[in-house]
Write a protein that holds these residues in place. Structure first.
Motif, PDB file in Angstrom:
ATOM      1  N   HIS B  63    -116.779 -41.335 -15.080  1.00  0.00           N
ATOM      2  CA  HIS B  63    -118.120 -41.379 -14.499  1.00  0.00           C
ATOM      3  C   HIS B  63    -119.188 -41.143 -15.573  1.00  0.00           C
ATOM      4  O   HIS B  63    -120.117 -41.936 -15.724  1.00  0.00           O
ATOM      5  N   THR B  64    -119.048 -40.062 -16.343  1.00  0.00           N
ATOM      6  CA  THR B  64    -120.089 -39.741 -17.324  1.00  0.00           C
ATOM      7  C   THR B  64    -120.150 -40.812 -18.414  1.00  0.00           C
ATOM      8  O   THR B  64    -121.236 -41.214 -18.826  1.00  0.00           O
ATOM      9  N   ASN B  65    -118.995 -41.277 -18.869  1.00  0.00           N
ATOM     10  CA  ASN B  65    -119.010 -42.273 -19.940  1.00  0.00           C
ATOM     11  C   ASN B  65    -119.600 -43.603 -19.484  1.00  0.00           C
ATOM     12  O   ASN B  65    -120.331 -44.252 -20.231  1.00  0.00           O
ATOM     13  N   VAL B  66    -119.265 -44.029 -18.271  1.00  0.00           N
ATOM     14  CA  VAL B  66    -119.776 -45.324 -17.801  1.00  0.00           C
ATOM     15  C   VAL B  66    -121.285 -45.252 -17.572  1.00  0.00           C
ATOM     16  O   VAL B  66    -122.013 -46.172 -17.942  1.00  0.00           O
ATOM     17  N   VAL B  67    -121.784 -44.160 -17.009  1.00  0.00           N
ATOM     18  CA  VAL B  67    -123.235 -44.121 -16.791  1.00  0.00           C
ATOM     19  C   VAL B  67    -123.996 -43.919 -18.096  1.00  0.00           C
ATOM     20  O   VAL B  67    -125.024 -44.561 -18.319  1.00  0.00           O
ATOM     21  N   VAL B  68    -123.475 -43.053 -18.987  1.00  0.00           N
ATOM     22  CA  VAL B  68    -124.226 -42.810 -20.228  1.00  0.00           C
ATOM     23  C   VAL B  68    -124.086 -43.985 -21.191  1.00  0.00           C
ATOM     24  O   VAL B  68    -125.074 -44.533 -21.674  1.00  0.00           O
ATOM     25  N   PHE B  69    -122.837 -44.371 -21.478  1.00  0.00           N
ATOM     26  CA  PHE B  69    -122.646 -45.376 -22.528  1.00  0.00           C
ATOM     27  C   PHE B  69    -122.696 -46.809 -21.981  1.00  0.00           C
ATOM     28  O   PHE B  69    -123.076 -47.731 -22.700  1.00  0.00           O
ATOM     29  N   ALA B 111    -112.530 -51.130 -22.393  1.00  0.00           N
ATOM     30  CA  ALA B 111    -111.286 -50.575 -22.938  1.00  0.00           C
ATOM     31  C   ALA B 111    -111.329 -49.049 -22.928  1.00  0.00           C
ATOM     32  O   ALA B 111    -110.339 -48.385 -22.589  1.00  0.00           O
ATOM     33  N   GLY B 112    -112.481 -48.492 -23.295  1.00  0.00           N
ATOM     34  CA  GLY B 112    -112.619 -47.033 -23.308  1.00  0.00           C
ATOM     35  C   GLY B 112    -112.448 -46.452 -21.914  1.00  0.00           C
ATOM     36  O   GLY B 112    -111.767 -45.443 -21.730  1.00  0.00           O
ATOM     37  N   GLY B 113    -113.031 -47.114 -20.931  1.00  0.00           N
ATOM     38  CA  GLY B 113    -112.905 -46.644 -19.552  1.00  0.00           C
ATOM     39  C   GLY B 113    -111.448 -46.643 -19.108  1.00  0.00           C
ATOM     40  O   GLY B 113    -110.964 -45.674 -18.525  1.00  0.00           O
ATOM     41  N   LEU B 114    -110.725 -47.722 -19.451  1.00  0.00           N
ATOM     42  CA  LEU B 114    -109.307 -47.778 -19.085  1.00  0.00           C
ATOM     43  C   LEU B 114    -108.524 -46.678 -19.790  1.00  0.00           C
ATOM     44  O   LEU B 114    -107.630 -46.061 -19.211  1.00  0.00           O
ATOM     45  N   SER B 115    -108.891 -46.397 -21.053  1.00  0.00           N
ATOM     46  CA  SER B 115    -108.159 -45.355 -21.786  1.00  0.00           C
ATOM     47  C   SER B 115    -108.382 -43.989 -21.135  1.00  0.00           C
ATOM     48  O   SER B 115    -107.477 -43.156 -21.119  1.00  0.00           O
ATOM     49  N   LEU B 116    -109.576 -43.761 -20.596  1.00  0.00           N
ATOM     50  CA  LEU B 116    -109.820 -42.484 -19.919  1.00  0.00           C
ATOM     51  C   LEU B 116    -108.976 -42.373 -18.651  1.00  0.00           C
ATOM     52  O   LEU B 116    -108.449 -41.316 -18.331  1.00  0.00           O
ATOM     53  N   LEU B 117    -108.842 -43.494 -17.944  1.00  0.00           N
ATOM     54  CA  LEU B 117    -107.993 -43.480 -16.749  1.00  0.00           C
ATOM     55  C   LEU B 117    -106.545 -43.191 -17.109  1.00  0.00           C
ATOM     56  O   LEU B 117    -105.804 -42.591 -16.338  1.00  0.00           O
ATOM     57  N   ALA B 118    -106.143 -43.644 -18.317  1.00  0.00           N
ATOM     58  CA  ALA B 118    -104.770 -43.405 -18.756  1.00  0.00           C
ATOM     59  C   ALA B 118    -104.592 -41.983 -19.267  1.00  0.00           C
ATOM     60  O   ALA B 118    -103.494 -41.598 -19.672  1.00  0.00           O
ATOM     61  N   GLY B 119    -105.665 -41.197 -19.279  1.00  0.00           N
ATOM     62  CA  GLY B 119    -105.546 -39.809 -19.735  1.00  0.00           C
ATOM     63  C   GLY B 119    -105.683 -39.661 -21.247  1.00  0.00           C
ATOM     64  O   GLY B 119    -105.379 -38.611 -21.796  1.00  0.00           O
ATOM     65  N   LEU B 129    -113.861 -40.211 -25.665  1.00  0.00           N
ATOM     66  CA  LEU B 129    -113.070 -41.341 -26.150  1.00  0.00           C
ATOM     67  C   LEU B 129    -112.371 -40.974 -27.453  1.00  0.00           C
ATOM     68  O   LEU B 129    -112.923 -40.278 -28.296  1.00  0.00           O
ATOM     69  N   GLU B 130    -111.128 -41.448 -27.606  1.00  0.00           N
ATOM     70  CA  GLU B 130    -110.328 -41.098 -28.776  1.00  0.00           C
ATOM     71  C   GLU B 130    -110.782 -41.847 -30.036  1.00  0.00           C
ATOM     72  O   GLU B 130    -111.635 -42.716 -29.976  1.00  0.00           O
ATOM     73  N   TRP B 131    -110.185 -41.498 -31.154  1.00  0.00           N
ATOM     74  CA  TRP B 131    -110.711 -41.900 -32.464  1.00  0.00           C
ATOM     75  C   TRP B 131    -110.846 -43.404 -32.694  1.00  0.00           C
ATOM     76  O   TRP B 131    -111.816 -43.815 -33.341  1.00  0.00           O
ATOM     77  N   PRO B 132    -109.924 -44.281 -32.186  1.00  0.00           N
ATOM     78  CA  PRO B 132    -110.171 -45.710 -32.450  1.00  0.00           C
ATOM     79  C   PRO B 132    -111.500 -46.169 -31.833  1.00  0.00           C
ATOM     80  O   PRO B 132    -112.226 -46.980 -32.425  1.00  0.00           O
ATOM     81  N   PHE B 133    -111.842 -45.602 -30.663  1.00  0.00           N
ATOM     82  CA  PHE B 133    -113.113 -45.954 -30.028  1.00  0.00           C
ATOM     83  C   PHE B 133    -114.284 -45.373 -30.819  1.00  0.00           C
ATOM     84  O   PHE B 133    -115.344 -45.987 -30.911  1.00  0.00           O
ATOM     85  N   ASP B 134    -114.073 -44.175 -31.377  1.00  0.00           N
ATOM     86  CA  ASP B 134    -115.137 -43.573 -32.182  1.00  0.00           C
ATOM     87  C   ASP B 134    -115.503 -44.487 -33.353  1.00  0.00           C
ATOM     88  O   ASP B 134    -116.670 -44.651 -33.691  1.00  0.00           O
TER      89      ASP B 134
END
Lengths: 207, 480
Positions: B63-69, B111-119, B129-134
């Motif tokens: 939620h926070t990532n999709v609304v902010v980013f 992709a980042g949103g899906l990665s968050l769903l995957a934990g 978001l993990e380092w590849p997304f960073d």
């Protein structure tokens, strides 16, 4: 030159403007954040604080994966009511092996920094699998999948310990060598319980 | 509007703006829907149906990532690209790179949103978001900077307009914060350990977290305000001097305020106190900018009655004033004792996020999309209904969270005459149910308004003409 004149130079020169913004915004970080990073007292472990064992570390990483920190803080404030409710207030030295820190910003559920030893392993197991069977009005999600996945499902425990050793955590070769064996036959729920049960033990004699 | 197509590519690059606006709207609907879902999970915890990816702890960062980013950053990119061309009187520098920013950013959110769903979650708030997304975010951000500052570098108007200072501040400061806070040692593609540990990690994280709010959700949107409010009101900014003073005071003081997120936590006392004092000082530039905006509209009151876009923008300034007053108050340590860790914080964030960020974006889109489509807004009536839904939703949300937060905070601290706790945590938590229920209603109201906006603007864009706006001729710049 008056202030407006100075500013007219800034707003006519993009390079100067970029530099100005970077400089002005960096001061706060340099004065306030940088000293904390290098302040030795913040990275001295408390009396009984030790690096996480293999099983506890896996549990901690699962705690992160499931976003437990979105509802549970791990930071007891030095206030009478908090100390009464949770136990001794949190010290910086207890978090020196926490990458990242998990102090949290919200207590939808209770603080967990002193949860270790308060309940039995069985209570935690039942609670994680079906929170409402032990706390009737709980709004915590159930985590049935933790009991189904092996604790070493990711198979990278040695790599994790090696990375942490490079970051300065004092793991021995034997610790790393024996890590997979310590996860043998256990599930993720065992790891989470091991992590929860050691929380708060780091304070030791200072208490 | 000058809509003559020319054979050269001297027209403004607005197609990329349109696509970014469309994505921003998609993310606003999705992000708010996820927010509504997690709000409902706090009332009916069984709503995750036993699926890990529907679990609260995974959806909340989504939620926070999709609304902010997704929503906010796409809107900021769109409006930055739109306004920097018009305030510089030149088309975008490197338009292909602008398209790359647009597409790569949307892919990163998906992709980042899906990665968050995957934990896959680095756990630092607003930097989950993990380092590849960073790394991906850093690359897109550098391209954003090249397009933006490149356009400014070839501008035909010598003074750089104030909206561009704020957009520039957004780009520069977020880059600095993001790079430092994301420093980590990778273990695998999906796991890393922070370079900082414990208390220093907390200080770095809130230096980032607070200023992501500061320079993205505040500064970036002030850039939007400084361009679109005068445009829409048809009046120049009230005080040029005030905009200068407020900009530099804002840029200097915001960055110090982060430690108020760590009051009474295990960090040095001087860091907390400094954070508190600087948070209070921050009230001055925040309100200076608000006053500048409100005074700009005064005199355009007649338009306020008929123009939904202007209504949204002016209301957003009121919420901006409310949130930037409430923030410093909550940063006072004796107030923070009550507010810390409670739903009051969540209410505060949403008075900013719904009342300020979402409203000003909606107002801007109601103005911008008809311009981009070269036709009138599909329905002013729907936009007016949206206005009232958004206002009602925001007010109900804030009131519910004030009620929840203040009672939580006070009940947790409540002791009887011999110094024993009056209430168990379980009972206090149980008493939150009505507030959490109200929040769900607030979310339904706000989200239905957003759906009206999406429908209205989709109808406006449907079958649009290709609008090509040529920069107005200007006298050559004098040598600097």
């Amino acid at each position: 030159m008056n202030g407006l004149g100075l500013h007219q130079r800034l707003e006519r020169n993009a390079g100067l403007l970029i530099f100005g913004i970077l400089f002005v915004s960096a001061i706060g970080g340099l004065v306030q954040v940088l000293p904390s990073i290098f302040q030795e007292s913040l990275s001295q472990p408390a009396a009984n604080t030790r690096p996480y064992g293999a099983l506890e570390l896996v549990g901690r990483d699962i705690y992160i994966r499931e976003g437990c920190g979105t509802c549970h803080s791990q930071q007891v404030r030095p206030l009478l009511a908090e100390v009464k409710r949770y136990g001794p207030y949190s010290r910086a030295g207890e978090s020196v092996y926490d990458r990242p820190f998990l102090w949290g910003s919200k207590r939808t559920g209770p603080d967990l920094h002193r949860i270790g030893g308060r309940y039995t392993d069985t209570w935690h197991r039942v609670h994680l699998l079906d929170p409402r069977s032990v706390v009737n009005n709980s709004i915590m999600p159930a985590y049935p999948w933790l009991a189904e996945r092996a604790a070493n499902a990711d198979g990278d425990i040695q790599l994790r310990l090696k990375v942490l050793r490079r970051l300065g955590h004092p793991y021995t070769d034997a610790d790393i060598e024996s890590a997979p064996a310590k996860l043998e036959g256990l599930t993720e729920i065992d790891a989470v319980i091991a992590y929860l049960q050691q929380l708060g033990a780091g304070l030791g004699a200072e208490q | 509007m000058n809509t003559t197509a020319t054979k050269s590519n001297l027209y403004y690059h607005d197609r990329v703006v349109t696509v970014l606006v469309a994505w921003s709207i998609v993310w606003s609907v999705l992000g708010m829907a996820v927010g509504l879902y997690v709000a409902a999970e706090l009332v009916w915890p069984q709503l995750d149906f036993g699926y890990p990816w529907l679990s609260y702890g995974r959806l909340r960062p989504l939620h926070t990532n999709v609304v902010v980013f997704g929503f906010a950053v796409s809107a900021l990119m769109a409006t930055a690209f739109y306004s920097v061309q018009r305030t510089s009187h030149v088309p975008l520098f490197a338009p292909a790179l602008a398209w790359f920013c647009c597409i790569a950013w949307q892919l990163a959110i998906v992709a980042g949103g899906l990665s968050l769903l995957a934990g896959i979650n680095a756990s630092k708030e607003y930097a989950e978001l993990e380092w590849p997304f960073d790394i991906a975010i850093t690359i897109v951000w550098v391209c954003f900077a090249i397009v933006f500052f490149g356009t400014i570098a070839k501008r035909k108007i010598q003074p750089i307009y104030v909206s561009n200072w704020f957009y520039g501040g957004l780009i520069i400061v977020i880059a600095m914060l993001h790079i430092v806070n994301s420093l980590a040692m990778p273990v695998t593609l999906t796991k890393s350990y922070s370079l900082f540990a414990g208390a220093p990690d907390a200080i770095v994280q809130w230096w980032y977290g607070h200023n992501a709010v500061g320079f993205l959700l505040t500064g970036g949107f002030l850039g939007m305000m400084y361009y679109f409010l005068p445009k829409q009101a048809g009046r120049p900014i009230w005080s040029y001097r005030l905009s200068i003073v407020a900009f530099w005071a804002f840029t200097y003081s915001y960055i110090w305020a982060g430690p108020h997120h760590l009051h009474f936590n295990a960090i040095p006392d001087w860091v907390q106190s400094l954070g508190m004092v600087m948070s209070l000082i921050l009230l001055a530039p925040s309100w200076a900018t608000m006053i500048n905006g409100i005074m700009t509209v005064s005199g355009a009151h007649a338009k306020l009655k008929t123009d939904p876009a202007l209504k949204f923008i002016v209301l957003s300034l009121a919420f901006y004033g409310l949130a930037t007053f409430e923030g410093p108050m909550m940063a006072i340590k004796s107030v923070n004792i009550v507010s810390h860790f409670t739903d009051w914080t969540i209410g505060h964030v949403h008075s900013g996020a719904l009342g300020w960020n979402a409203m000003i974006t909606f107002g801007t889109f109601y103005f911008l999309v008809p311009k981009l489509a070269g036709r009138d807004l599909y329905s002013v009536k729907l936009a007016n209904i949206h206005f009232w839904l958004a206002l009602a939703g925001t007010m109900l949300y804030i009131l519910a969270m004030w009620g929840a937060g203040v009672s939580q905070g006070l009940l947790w601290l409540s002791l009887d005459e011999i110094g024993e706790l009056n209430f168990s945590f379980k009972d206090i938590m149980g008493s939150m149910a009505p507030y959490y229920g109200l929040r769900v209603v607030a979310g339904v109201l706000f989200l239905s308004g957003t759906l009206l906006l999406a429908f209205n603007l989709f109808k406006t864009l449907q079958g649009q003409k290709v609008v090509r706006v040529v920069p107005p001729p200007v006298a050559a710049m004098e040598a600097a």
